[in-house]
Enzyme design. Structure first.
Site, mmCIF file in Angstrom:
data_model
loop_
_atom_site.group_PDB
_atom_site.id
_atom_site.type_symbol
_atom_site.label_atom_id
_atom_site.label_comp_id
_atom_site.label_asym_id
_atom_site.label_seq_id
_atom_site.Cartn_x
_atom_site.Cartn_y
_atom_site.Cartn_z
ATOM 1 N N HIS A 60 -1.776 -17.922 -39.767
ATOM 2 C CA HIS A 60 -2.318 -19.081 -39.048
ATOM 3 C C HIS A 60 -3.212 -18.626 -37.898
ATOM 4 C CE1 HIS A 60 0.558 -21.653 -41.144
ATOM 5 N NE2 HIS A 60 -0.006 -22.698 -40.586
ATOM 6 N N HIS A 86 6.812 -17.542 -35.395
ATOM 7 C CA HIS A 86 6.265 -16.210 -35.117
ATOM 8 C C HIS A 86 6.617 -15.783 -33.709
ATOM 9 C CE1 HIS A 86 3.871 -15.470 -38.724
ATOM 10 N NE2 HIS A 86 3.491 -16.730 -38.694
#
Length: 570
Positions: free
Chosen positions: A158, A209
């Site tokens: 991302h 993350h």
């Protein structure tokens, strides 16, 4: 090479037509009796690098949990779960063809190359290092696409996608010749900066993350944008010079697909890589051929689709976009089942001649008779039947999934590894020894003195939150450290057996049976992975090559033929 059933649990959610010898009951892989699975399956240098990075992931996890717990609100949960869709493969793959059909060929090619590079290199590093996402618990994972959690964590795809797109767009705004509206340019630059920051920070907020993941992902995205700005225009011109150009580019792409590392777990990164590599082949072949036809223009680059909104009109432009999208979905829905019928016999012949190129976690064609209908087999473009549900989710942005606990095999192994590490720390501290490279924390001191022995489970958390630690922040961080490796949610009462987590201060040694049961208990929390078939790789490569070709040549030529174009002919 790992065998095809080389997964934590051989029981799969989709069962192929296989020989009667196939597994009938869940079992743990016979090759994973030790905690350090990755030392067995990775090369020495890969495992050494992984060991250097894992302490960073473990160190940052409680701080991520503290940040998430401090900032969380229902509104932010909805916002970051929703905006994460703007950094996914699906968003870009639906948006990018429209750029080509509306005449923004240069921008479209740049975006495809950067995003394909981001997906490839982030997936390459993920499967090479096998670094798990930060542990849950203590983190909550907030997402509208739970399948994303099945991938490794380092680096963040991302972040790579968002930073490359924003970096390139901001540079183009800075160099745009039309500066008649400087305030508009400034506002657009601010919008792109906000987009990149929102996506990258959202990965931290959502617990998907860690700091290292988004930092490395952002660096990959920035480097890809820089390469595109330096060489992109020259590459686009070279691609249309001769048939050798797309041929050479295709061979390079196929080699890159082949050298993609084999992961230690059943990680779907490779599937996304193959899909985007197919798109790159399609747009390059299509650009070369479309540049030779009378339907394309050479401005600003060869193979540009001629388009003028004033001439075409808003209604006709909307119809051509809708028609183009429908054709893409029809192509995908038609070719997938056809290829699943055609490819298995060919793969069996190649396998018999030992000319096949098997990959771990993909079932060889000789092990099944047919490929059943697959659901959830594509993270890039959804099937047509999934579109209504996606639109419904967009209409209700508060809809999201919040999960706590292991979701992937990598999560499960990290949970077990962290438990084992805590046991060693506990034994060493009770013996008066401090693990090498480990500072004595207030918690370990209290454990070594025996003052926490009568405080198992939630009482341990209560103690951590009282007077043992100097500040509320450090107290909360240590409570999050306690949650790591439990495998259950923070709100669930935890009373671990002495032989399991050893947070009571007693030095525990597990028997082989206890160790096996502990692993089985963790893995039973996971959703069983579906069977993945060897033909899926070539299937995706062909299907997405066709989608790339439709975007740059097939649909633009059709638009002109059916009267939805500008009537341009060279």
């Amino acid at each position: 090479m790992c065998p095809q059933h080389d997964a934590p649990l051989a029981d799969r959610s989709t069962t192929p037509s296989v020989a009667p010898s196939a597994d009938k009951a869940p079992r743990l892989d016979a090759g994973t009796k030790h905690y350090d699975l990755y030392a067995q399956r990775l090369s020495p240098w890969q495992n050494a690098l992984r060991k250097q990075l894992m302490p960073i992931v473990r160190w940052e996890t409680p701080y991520l949990a503290w940040m998430q717990d401090t900032l969380r609100s229902p509104a932010l949960d909805s916002y970051f779960a929703f905006t994460a869709n703007l950094g996914t493969h699906t968003f870009f793959m639906i948006f990018l063809p429209i750029l080509f059909w509306c005449g923004y060929t240069s921008l479209g090619r740049a975006m495809v190359h950067m995003l394909a590079g981001g997906v490839f290199w982030s997936g390459f590093v993920k499967d090479m290092l096998c670094i798990p996402r930060p542990l849950s618990p203590p983190l909550y994972r907030i997402t509208s696409s739970p399948a994303v959690a099945l991938e490794y964590g380092l680096p963040s795809t991302h972040s790579a996608n968002a930073v490359s797109a924003a970096f390139y767009a901001i540079h183009m705004l800075h160099t745009a010749p039309d500066q008649d509206h400087p305030n508009a340019h400034l506002a657009l630059q601010g919008l792109f900066y906000f987009y990149a920051v929102s996506i990258t920070f959202g990965r931290l907020y959502c617990g998907m993350h860690g700091f290292l993941d988004v930092a490395v992902g952002s660096l990959i995205g920035a480097l890809l944008a820089w390469v595109q700005l330096l060489f992109g225009e020259s590459f686009d011109h070279w691609m249309t010079q001769s048939y050798m150009s797309p041929l050479i580019a295709t061979l390079i792409v196929l080699v890159l697909c082949r050298i993609h590392p084999e992961p230690a777990d059943d990680c779907p990164c490779y599937d996304d890589t193959v899909s985007f590599m197919g798109v790159v082949i399609g747009i390059n072949v299509g650009a070369w051929h479309f540049a030779q036809t009378a339907f394309s223009t050479d401005f600003p680059i060869p193979s540009t689709v001629p388009f003028d909104l004033k001439e075409v009109g808003l209604v006709k432009a909307s119809i051509r976009i809708a028609l183009g999208v429908v054709i893409v979905f029809v192509w995908r829905a038609t070719m997938k089942p056809i290829l699943f019928k055609i490819l298995p016999p060919i793969f069996r012949v190649l396998e018999h001649a030992r000319l096949n190129l098997p990959r771990a976690f993909f079932l060889n064609a000789s092990k099944y008779t047919s490929v059943p209908p697959l659901r959830g087999d594509d993270n890039v473009i959804p099937s047509a039947r999934d579109v209504p549900q996606m639109l419904k989710n967009l209409a209700h942005p508060r809809k999201r999934s919040v999960s706590v606990g292991p979701q992937s095999a990598a999560d499960a192994y990290e949970t077990l590894a962290y438990r084992n590490r805590r046991r060693r720390e506990s034994i060493n501290s009770l013996d008066g020894a401090v693990p090498e490279g480990q500072a004595w924390s207030p918690v370990l001191k209290e454990k070594a003195s025996g003052e926490l022995r009568a405080q198992p489970g939630p009482s341990y958390q209560a103690a951590l939150g009282s007077n043992l630690l100097p500040t509320p922040i450090s107290s909360r961080v240590h409570s999050y450290e306690y949650m790591m490796g439990t495998g259950v949610g923070p709100m669930t009462p935890i009373t671990p057996p002495e032989s399991t987590l050893d947070f009571t201060g007693e030095a525990a040694v597990q028997s082989p049976v206890e160790e096996e049961n502990e692993k089985r208990e963790i893995f039973e929390l996971l959703t069983k992975p579906r069977v993945r078939y060897d033909v899926e790789v070539i299937n995706k490569l062909i299907v997405y090559t066709g989608i790339g070709w439709l975007a740059v040549e097939g649909n633009p030529m059709l638009f002109e033929v059916v009267g939805l174009g500008t009537g341009y002919h060279r």
